[in-house]
Design a protein around this motif. Structure first.
Motif, PDB file in Angstrom:
ATOM      1  N   THR A   1       0.792  -1.208  -0.085  1.00 41.79           N
ATOM      2  CA  THR A   1       0.045   0.006  -0.075  1.00 41.79           C
ATOM      3  C   THR A   1       0.863   1.113  -0.046  1.00 41.79           C
ATOM      4  N   GLU A   2       1.764   1.312   0.900  1.00 40.24           N
ATOM      5  CA  GLU A   2       2.575   2.465   0.768  1.00 40.24           C
ATOM      6  C   GLU A   2       3.360   2.760  -0.689  1.00 40.24           C
ATOM      7  N   TRP A   3       3.768   1.695  -1.270  1.00 42.57           N
ATOM      8  CA  TRP A   3       4.441   1.730  -2.650  1.00 42.57           C
ATOM      9  C   TRP A   3       3.506   2.416  -3.328  1.00 42.57           C
ATOM     10  N   VAL A   4       2.063   1.718  -3.471  1.00 38.88           N
ATOM     11  CA  VAL A   4       1.212   2.171  -4.246  1.00 38.88           C
ATOM     12  C   VAL A   4       0.773   3.820  -4.160  1.00 38.88           C
ATOM     13  N   LEU A   5       0.675   4.096  -2.797  1.00 39.02           N
ATOM     14  CA  LEU A   5       0.305   5.452  -2.647  1.00 39.02           C
ATOM     15  C   LEU A   5       1.650   6.550  -2.953  1.00 39.02           C
ATOM     16  N   LYS A   6       2.760   5.836  -3.175  1.00 38.00           N
ATOM     17  CA  LYS A   6       3.875   6.543  -3.385  1.00 38.00           C
ATOM     18  C   LYS A   6       3.889   6.760  -5.036  1.00 38.00           C
ATOM     19  N   GLU A   7       3.388   5.709  -5.618  1.00 35.30           N
ATOM     20  CA  GLU A   7       3.367   5.798  -7.246  1.00 35.30           C
ATOM     21  C   GLU A   7       2.325   6.648  -7.634  1.00 35.30           C
ATOM     22  N   LEU A   8       1.203   6.791  -6.798  1.00 37.95           N
ATOM     23  CA  LEU A   8      -0.091   7.787  -7.136  1.00 37.95           C
ATOM     24  C   LEU A   8       0.003   9.034  -7.016  1.00 37.95           C
ATOM     25  N   ARG A   9       0.981   9.471  -5.994  1.00 35.10           N
ATOM     26  CA  ARG A   9       1.044  10.902  -5.430  1.00 35.10           C
ATOM     27  C   ARG A   9       1.281  11.892  -6.505  1.00 35.10           C
ATOM     28  N   PRO A  10       2.381  11.584  -7.491  1.00 34.52           N
ATOM     29  CA  PRO A  10       2.504  12.418  -8.628  1.00 34.52           C
ATOM     30  C   PRO A  10       1.449  12.860  -9.460  1.00 34.52           C
ATOM     31  N   ALA A  11       0.611  11.685  -9.895  1.00 32.34           N
ATOM     32  CA  ALA A  11      -0.637  11.794 -10.494  1.00 32.34           C
ATOM     33  C   ALA A  11      -1.699  12.603  -9.849  1.00 32.34           C
ATOM     34  N   LEU A  12      -1.954  12.221  -8.785  1.00 31.62           N
ATOM     35  CA  LEU A  12      -3.216  12.755  -8.104  1.00 31.62           C
ATOM     36  C   LEU A  12      -3.050  14.215  -7.756  1.00 31.62           C
ATOM     37  N   GLY A  13      -1.879  14.666  -7.503  1.00 31.87           N
ATOM     38  CA  GLY A  13      -1.511  16.040  -7.160  1.00 31.87           C
ATOM     39  C   GLY A  13      -2.586  16.437  -5.950  1.00 31.87           C
TER      40      GLY A  13
END
Length: 423
Positions: A102-114
């Motif tokens: 989950t922490e890895w997924v959230l890190k991957e999503l952070r730049p796209a979600l803004g």
């Protein structure tokens, strides 16, 4: 005001590439974005059925929770696409492994979600870090997920008789659905038959909506990926919700805009997708199409639902599709309810934003939905051209939407800035 950027629009669209059941023999390609659309349509029905005794604020809260958690699950799935469901379920059984993933997924999503709004990204992170899925919204989404996935698998099941997992996979969806306490699930599956010859009104509606995944948009125009009407509806719904948050819309507008986007092309179940140049080729054609759509909606959608006792979903669908209210002629009209409860059309987004940003007004942003419809079409065309598959229809769509958006804003949201990201 936070900006909606290219990365988030493309993230929503990326489910159009994600093939489902890609280790099985398939008579037709099945894509994640189509399954998500089908899931959210079923979740909408189940939400209405299971909140009959709620107050208006409680129901709106539940609907928004279903929408957001559905989007949160979708974004998570986009990042973990290469993990097969059985392996993913094993990871979920181990708290430490799931937390690390989950922490890895959230890190991957952070730049796209803004920063879509002040709390969307934080709510997504909190949802995935909390493994409790016992709430009503969670159970509704789980039932809708198992139904949409089981519906898909019943399409490919006859072609995989040689597969030793075939029957067990099919049975697993029924078993999960039979264990749920969510009202309406029995009407969906009718025992063990996803495709019953005599479905209930609810089951028939869910089946009809699922068939929109077989209708390809821009049917006479080569494209990559070939998006379906069903996937496009989910894309417009997601864009409408995210833009509504960005604009500071009230809860009712956010909810209405998502579901209006999710159903805006429902009539194409009856007429097929007709591209804009064809619609414009004959002056009378749009009116003829509209008349036929209304007749067929009454005969094949609204009538059976009403006979099955589902008056409330029909009333909401009529509102979403622009079939109710004084002066309302289209799903893309800006509407709200006046103090007497009657639906009224407003002449502009600005007036709706000023007068209708209150849950009690039940407002729907038709102008915003049209923007999102065009934005989704732009993403579809732009992605194909960048992939190397082009045509005059795609080039015309890109040029037309660029020109329309270049100097246009909604509230404080600059559509020209969004277009500039794609230059």
């Amino acid at each position: 005001m936070s900006a909606i950027r290219k990365s988030l629009l493309q993230l929503m669209f990326s489910g159009s590439y994600m093939r489902r059941w890609n280790d099985k023999l398939r008579p037709v390609e099945l894509y994640e974005i189509d399954k998500q659309a089908h899931k959210m349509i079923v979740a909408w029905m189940l939400t209405l059925l299971n909140s009959g005794g709620y107050s208006a604020p409680e129901r709106l809260k539940l609907q928004q929770e279903v929408i957001e958690k559905g989007l949160f699950d979708y974004f998570y799935r986009l990042v973990t696409t290469d993990i097969k469901p059985p392996v993913f379920y094993r990871i979920c059984e181990n708290g430490k492994d799931y937390a690390e993933l989950t922490e890895w997924v959230l890190k991957e999503l952070r730049p796209a979600l803004g920063e879509t709004d002040e709390g969307f990204r934080e709510r997504l992170a909190a949802y995935h870090r909390n493994r409790d899925r016992s709430g009503l919204a969670d159970r509704i989404l789980a039932a809708a997920h198992h139904y949409a996935s089981g519906w898909e698998y019943n399409i490919i099941k006859p072609f995989n008789r040689f597969d030793e997992e075939n029957q067990a996979t099919a049975d697993s969806f029924i078993a999960r659905l039979e264990r749920t306490d969510i009202r309406g699930v029995g009407d969906l599956i009718q025992g063990h038959a996803f495709f019953s010859d005599s479905p209930t009104a609810f089951g028939r509606f869910a089946k009809l909506c699922g068939q929109l995944r077989f209708q390809i948009r821009w049917a006479d125009t080569p494209r990559v990926p070939e998006t379906s009407v069903l996937g496009h509806m989910f894309l417009v719904a997601g864009y409408a919700y995210l833009l509504s948050l960005t604009l500071g819309a009230c809860r009712a507008r956010c909810v209405n805009n998502f579901f209006a986007g999710l159903f805006h092309d429902l009539p194409e179940l009856l007429t097929r997708d007709i591209i804009t140049p064809v619609k414009r080729s004959v002056n009378q054609l749009p009116g003829l199409i509209r008349d036929y759509e209304l007749q067929e909606l009454e005969r094949r959608v609204f009538g059976p639902l009403l006979e099955g006792g589902h008056a409330e979903p029909v009333a909401r669908l009529r509102y979403y599709l622009g079939l109710e209210g004084e002066g309302v002629a289209s799903e893309f009209d800006d509407t709200l309810r006046d103090v007497s409860g009657l639906v009224r059309r407003l002449p502009s987004f600005e007036e709706l934003h000023a007068q209708g940003n209150d849950d009690a007004r039940d407002a729907k942003d038709g102008t915003l939905l049209k923007v999102c419809d065009n934005l989704a079409a732009f993403i579809e065309a732009h992605t194909s051209v960048r992939t190397g598959i082009s045509s005059p229809n795609l080039q015309e769509a890109i040029a037309r939407i660029r020109a329309e958006f270049r100097h246009r804003s909604l509230g404080g949201l600059s559509l020209g800035t969004i277009m500039a990201d794609f230059d």
